[in-house]
Write a protein that holds these residues in place. Sequence first.
Motif, PDB file in Angstrom:
ATOM      1  N   GLN A   1      28.885  57.820   9.416  1.00  0.00           N
ATOM      2  CA  GLN A   1      29.399  58.044  10.761  1.00  0.00           C
ATOM      3  C   GLN A   1      30.891  57.763  10.844  1.00  0.00           C
ATOM      4  O   GLN A   1      31.585  58.326  11.687  1.00  0.00           O
ATOM      5  CB  GLN A   1      28.628  57.182  11.765  1.00  0.00           C
ATOM      6  CG  GLN A   1      27.206  57.665  11.987  1.00  0.00           C
ATOM      7  CD  GLN A   1      26.451  56.830  13.004  1.00  0.00           C
ATOM      8  OE1 GLN A   1      26.871  55.732  13.360  1.00  0.00           O
ATOM      9  NE2 GLN A   1      25.333  57.339  13.471  1.00  0.00           N
ATOM     10  N   TYR A   2      31.406  56.894   9.985  1.00  0.00           N
ATOM     11  CA  TYR A   2      32.844  56.652  10.000  1.00  0.00           C
ATOM     12  C   TYR A   2      33.609  57.817   9.376  1.00  0.00           C
ATOM     13  O   TYR A   2      34.694  58.168   9.840  1.00  0.00           O
ATOM     14  CB  TYR A   2      33.177  55.365   9.257  1.00  0.00           C
ATOM     15  CG  TYR A   2      34.649  55.025   9.322  1.00  0.00           C
ATOM     16  CD1 TYR A   2      35.199  54.494  10.476  1.00  0.00           C
ATOM     17  CD2 TYR A   2      35.494  55.277   8.252  1.00  0.00           C
ATOM     18  CE1 TYR A   2      36.553  54.215  10.560  1.00  0.00           C
ATOM     19  CE2 TYR A   2      36.847  54.997   8.316  1.00  0.00           C
ATOM     20  CZ  TYR A   2      37.368  54.458   9.475  1.00  0.00           C
ATOM     21  OH  TYR A   2      38.716  54.194   9.553  1.00  0.00           O
ATOM     22  N   TYR A   3      33.050  58.432   8.336  1.00  0.00           N
ATOM     23  CA  TYR A   3      33.783  59.452   7.594  1.00  0.00           C
ATOM     24  C   TYR A   3      33.435  60.889   7.984  1.00  0.00           C
ATOM     25  O   TYR A   3      33.817  61.818   7.287  1.00  0.00           O
ATOM     26  CB  TYR A   3      33.565  59.268   6.093  1.00  0.00           C
ATOM     27  CG  TYR A   3      34.409  58.154   5.518  1.00  0.00           C
ATOM     28  CD1 TYR A   3      35.771  58.321   5.325  1.00  0.00           C
ATOM     29  CD2 TYR A   3      33.855  56.931   5.195  1.00  0.00           C
ATOM     30  CE1 TYR A   3      36.553  57.309   4.811  1.00  0.00           C
ATOM     31  CE2 TYR A   3      34.627  55.894   4.681  1.00  0.00           C
ATOM     32  CZ  TYR A   3      35.976  56.094   4.497  1.00  0.00           C
ATOM     33  OH  TYR A   3      36.756  55.084   4.005  1.00  0.00           O
ATOM     34  N   LEU A   4      32.733  61.085   9.097  1.00  0.00           N
ATOM     35  CA  LEU A   4      32.400  62.449   9.507  1.00  0.00           C
ATOM     36  C   LEU A   4      33.615  63.236   9.980  1.00  0.00           C
ATOM     37  O   LEU A   4      33.544  64.459  10.139  1.00  0.00           O
ATOM     38  CB  LEU A   4      31.337  62.430  10.613  1.00  0.00           C
ATOM     39  CG  LEU A   4      29.896  62.221  10.154  1.00  0.00           C
ATOM     40  CD1 LEU A   4      28.959  62.227  11.341  1.00  0.00           C
ATOM     41  CD2 LEU A   4      29.475  63.292   9.148  1.00  0.00           C
ATOM     42  N   LEU A   5      34.750  62.582  10.228  1.00  0.00           N
ATOM     43  CA  LEU A   5      35.963  63.297  10.605  1.00  0.00           C
ATOM     44  C   LEU A   5      36.596  64.017   9.417  1.00  0.00           C
ATOM     45  O   LEU A   5      37.513  64.818   9.611  1.00  0.00           O
ATOM     46  CB  LEU A   5      36.981  62.331  11.210  1.00  0.00           C
ATOM     47  CG  LEU A   5      36.766  61.914  12.674  1.00  0.00           C
ATOM     48  CD1 LEU A   5      37.772  60.850  13.072  1.00  0.00           C
ATOM     49  CD2 LEU A   5      36.876  63.109  13.601  1.00  0.00           C
ATOM     50  N   ALA A   6      36.151  63.722   8.204  1.00  0.00           N
ATOM     51  CA  ALA A   6      36.723  64.339   7.012  1.00  0.00           C
ATOM     52  C   ALA A   6      36.115  65.724   6.796  1.00  0.00           C
ATOM     53  O   ALA A   6      34.901  65.909   6.912  1.00  0.00           O
ATOM     54  CB  ALA A   6      36.452  63.458   5.792  1.00  0.00           C
ATOM     55  N   PHE A   7      36.979  66.695   6.469  1.00  0.00           N
ATOM     56  CA  PHE A   7      36.457  68.057   6.260  1.00  0.00           C
ATOM     57  C   PHE A   7      35.662  68.163   4.963  1.00  0.00           C
ATOM     58  O   PHE A   7      34.951  69.138   4.751  1.00  0.00           O
ATOM     59  CB  PHE A   7      37.592  69.092   6.288  1.00  0.00           C
ATOM     60  CG  PHE A   7      38.521  69.046   5.099  1.00  0.00           C
ATOM     61  CD1 PHE A   7      38.227  69.731   3.941  1.00  0.00           C
ATOM     62  CD2 PHE A   7      39.700  68.317   5.169  1.00  0.00           C
ATOM     63  CE1 PHE A   7      39.093  69.700   2.845  1.00  0.00           C
ATOM     64  CE2 PHE A   7      40.569  68.286   4.092  1.00  0.00           C
ATOM     65  CZ  PHE A   7      40.267  68.972   2.920  1.00  0.00           C
ATOM     66  N   ASN A   8      35.781  67.142   4.084  1.00  0.00           N
ATOM     67  CA  ASN A   8      34.957  67.134   2.874  1.00  0.00           C
ATOM     68  C   ASN A   8      33.877  66.066   2.958  1.00  0.00           C
ATOM     69  O   ASN A   8      33.478  65.483   1.952  1.00  0.00           O
ATOM     70  CB  ASN A   8      35.830  66.903   1.637  1.00  0.00           C
ATOM     71  CG  ASN A   8      36.445  65.506   1.611  1.00  0.00           C
ATOM     72  OD1 ASN A   8      36.607  64.871   2.654  1.00  0.00           O
ATOM     73  ND2 ASN A   8      36.782  65.015   0.429  1.00  0.00           N
ATOM     74  N   ALA A   9      33.379  65.809   4.183  1.00  0.00           N
ATOM     75  CA  ALA A   9      32.334  64.794   4.366  1.00  0.00           C
ATOM     76  C   ALA A   9      31.077  65.131   3.571  1.00  0.00           C
ATOM     77  O   ALA A   9      30.275  64.237   3.264  1.00  0.00           O
ATOM     78  CB  ALA A   9      31.994  64.652   5.850  1.00  0.00           C
ATOM     79  N   HIS A  10      30.903  66.398   3.215  1.00  0.00           N
ATOM     80  CA  HIS A  10      29.721  66.788   2.435  1.00  0.00           C
ATOM     81  C   HIS A  10      29.676  66.074   1.081  1.00  0.00           C
ATOM     82  O   HIS A  10      28.612  65.946   0.477  1.00  0.00           O
ATOM     83  CB  HIS A  10      29.716  68.306   2.212  1.00  0.00           C
ATOM     84  CG  HIS A  10      30.919  68.803   1.467  1.00  0.00           C
ATOM     85  ND1 HIS A  10      32.111  69.103   2.096  1.00  0.00           N
ATOM     86  CD2 HIS A  10      31.127  69.040   0.147  1.00  0.00           C
ATOM     87  CE1 HIS A  10      32.988  69.513   1.197  1.00  0.00           C
ATOM     88  NE2 HIS A  10      32.418  69.476  -0.003  1.00  0.00           N
ATOM     89  N   ARG A  11      30.821  65.574   0.606  1.00  0.00           N
ATOM     90  CA  ARG A  11      30.839  64.877  -0.682  1.00  0.00           C
ATOM     91  C   ARG A  11      30.110  63.540  -0.609  1.00  0.00           C
ATOM     92  O   ARG A  11      29.809  62.940  -1.650  1.00  0.00           O
ATOM     93  CB  ARG A  11      32.282  64.664  -1.129  1.00  0.00           C
ATOM     94  CG  ARG A  11      33.036  65.960  -1.412  1.00  0.00           C
ATOM     95  CD  ARG A  11      34.239  65.707  -2.278  1.00  0.00           C
ATOM     96  NE  ARG A  11      33.881  65.080  -3.530  1.00  0.00           N
ATOM     97  CZ  ARG A  11      34.693  64.284  -4.226  1.00  0.00           C
ATOM     98  NH1 ARG A  11      35.902  64.011  -3.761  1.00  0.00           N
ATOM     99  NH2 ARG A  11      34.299  63.750  -5.362  1.00  0.00           N
ATOM    100  N   LEU A  12      29.824  63.067   0.598  1.00  0.00           N
ATOM    101  CA  LEU A  12      29.041  61.833   0.731  1.00  0.00           C
ATOM    102  C   LEU A  12      27.593  62.043   0.303  1.00  0.00           C
ATOM    103  O   LEU A  12      26.811  61.089   0.253  1.00  0.00           O
ATOM    104  CB  LEU A  12      29.084  61.342   2.184  1.00  0.00           C
ATOM    105  CG  LEU A  12      30.454  60.869   2.675  1.00  0.00           C
ATOM    106  CD1 LEU A  12      30.407  60.592   4.168  1.00  0.00           C
ATOM    107  CD2 LEU A  12      30.892  59.618   1.921  1.00  0.00           C
TER     108      LEU A  12
END
Length: 603
Positions: A423-434
């Motif tokens: 939820q913290y890193y969902l602003l990243a356009f490459n959040a799919h790498r999580l």
Amino acid sequence: MASAETVMAVYSDRGKRGLPLEGVYRQLYSRDLYLRAYGRIHRNDGAMTPGVTAETVDAMSLEKIDGIIGALRREAYRWPPARRTHIPKKDGKKRPLGLPTWSSKLVQEALRLLLDAYYEPRFSDHSHGFRQGRGCHTALREITQKWRGVKWFIEGDIKGCFDNICHEVLLETLSETVQDNRLLRLVSNMLKAGYMEDWRYNDTISGTPQGGVISPLLSNIYLDKLDRFVEENLLPIHNRGNRRRNDPRYKAIINAARRAGDRGDHEEARRLRKQAQAMPSRDPEDPDFRRLWYVRYADDWLLGFSGPRHEAEEIKRRIGQFLRETLRLELSEAKTLITHARHHAARFLGYEVVALHADEKHDQRGQRIINGLVRLKVPNDVIAKQCRRYMRDGKAVHRPERLHDADFSIVSQYGAEYRGLVQYYLLAFNAHRLWRVHQVMRTSLLGTLANKHKTKIAPIYRRLRMEVEDRGRTQTALVVTRERGEGQKPLVAMFGGISLAWKEDAILSDRPPRVFSGVRSEVVQRLLAQKCEHCGSEEGPFEVHHVRRLADLDRPGRKDQPLWVKRMASRRRKTLVVCTRCHQDIHRDRSGWRERIRHRKAG
């Protein structure tokens, strides 16, 4: 005396209108203000942690509030020193943390309520730390939504900011708007109260009280001068021109392509247009065009600049000079960097900030749609670090320290850790790498459950697997439910089930926005009822008995529990308003209940 709600509304209005703040000290005589402060901070993790004395939130009473007010009326209130301890930082070092007494926390929160109501409307829109309705995500969204065409990032970090805040400068800053000498003396005495470390007293020469509830507000008041300096001195100078002038080279190629098309040489025209698409249409070196953006979160700040590097260096120098000469702070040279936005990423609040550039992406009109946009990325080291927590020798492994927990608790712990990161890193356009983190954590979770039940991973996965919906997408999650009493919904622990699609509007704020409301918190209403919830007596004085966690109340329904434990457990409350006699009996309990709790925790 007016209610705390009315006073804060008046102070907020004065802050909006830019009027000075008067008569603050006498507002500290209001019992309603301390009840409001108590209702806000009694749930904090540190409320049950003692300072230099054994005093905690336990045994909170109206008489204690009246004693504080009486000392303040006589100007006889003295701030006890904080108990200093050290907590680990991400880089392996340790950060000093002060633990004030409970009475100090209560007075600090009452003072913070008054000052925050006045200063909040005055703070800069570029400041996002420790403010209502703002947080890391609002700071990051300002970058992605407002910054365009950034060429240089200037990453700023102030060396030991909170430990090096100058008391004289802070008091001088407060005195510019607060016209109340008694309040200024109270704040000055708080800053100079000192701390105890290894039972030795030490003076506090600089810095705000670490661990104090008022420290974030004081640091914002202090650093607001930096915000004003940037807004009034740097932004006007480095924001000029409506748009860059046309690039003559680009214009020449476009004209050549048009002439080639007019004479029928369409192949040459296509070649020239493709060449033009790889060039900027406007002059990137236009001396009459500059843009500067600024954002700050606590002591971390970031500038985005569109212009030559030597001007970026001058901006950094001027900020360093202002901090040194006006605020008596120093920039951290190791962390204050100037990076080229097109070739390198800046680090801010755990994200990588990048300026996108891709000539091959165009819209339906054939115009570039990526170049100049500022976006956020999940850093590779964040993913690797999170995975290492659940791996050994490069492979995901079970967590043996959790084998003795219930399945519900194991899934809940894994789910909370994963959910907080995602939820913290969902602003990243490459959040799919999580997804890599999801795979490692899921394998570790299933391995832990399989190890506990002495079975294989496959049957555990088949038993817990469930399809859930998130943002219109079907996700696979691991779910464990715990049934409760009749008429109550079961508790659900879930791992996964979160879409990793980019979420531009994700918001996490430090403190949700609040409105001034006369509705008291539930525990304050019970305290004002002045009735013992244990014996039913209406003869005071009355105190509030607190426990640190509901789990400390043992399991509800056991016959050998004390009556007060059964009542708190059945009501699912960590507080119980009792008369003084009952409170003394609770702490003198001889039933062996506390020993059983300690023995089970040790086991």
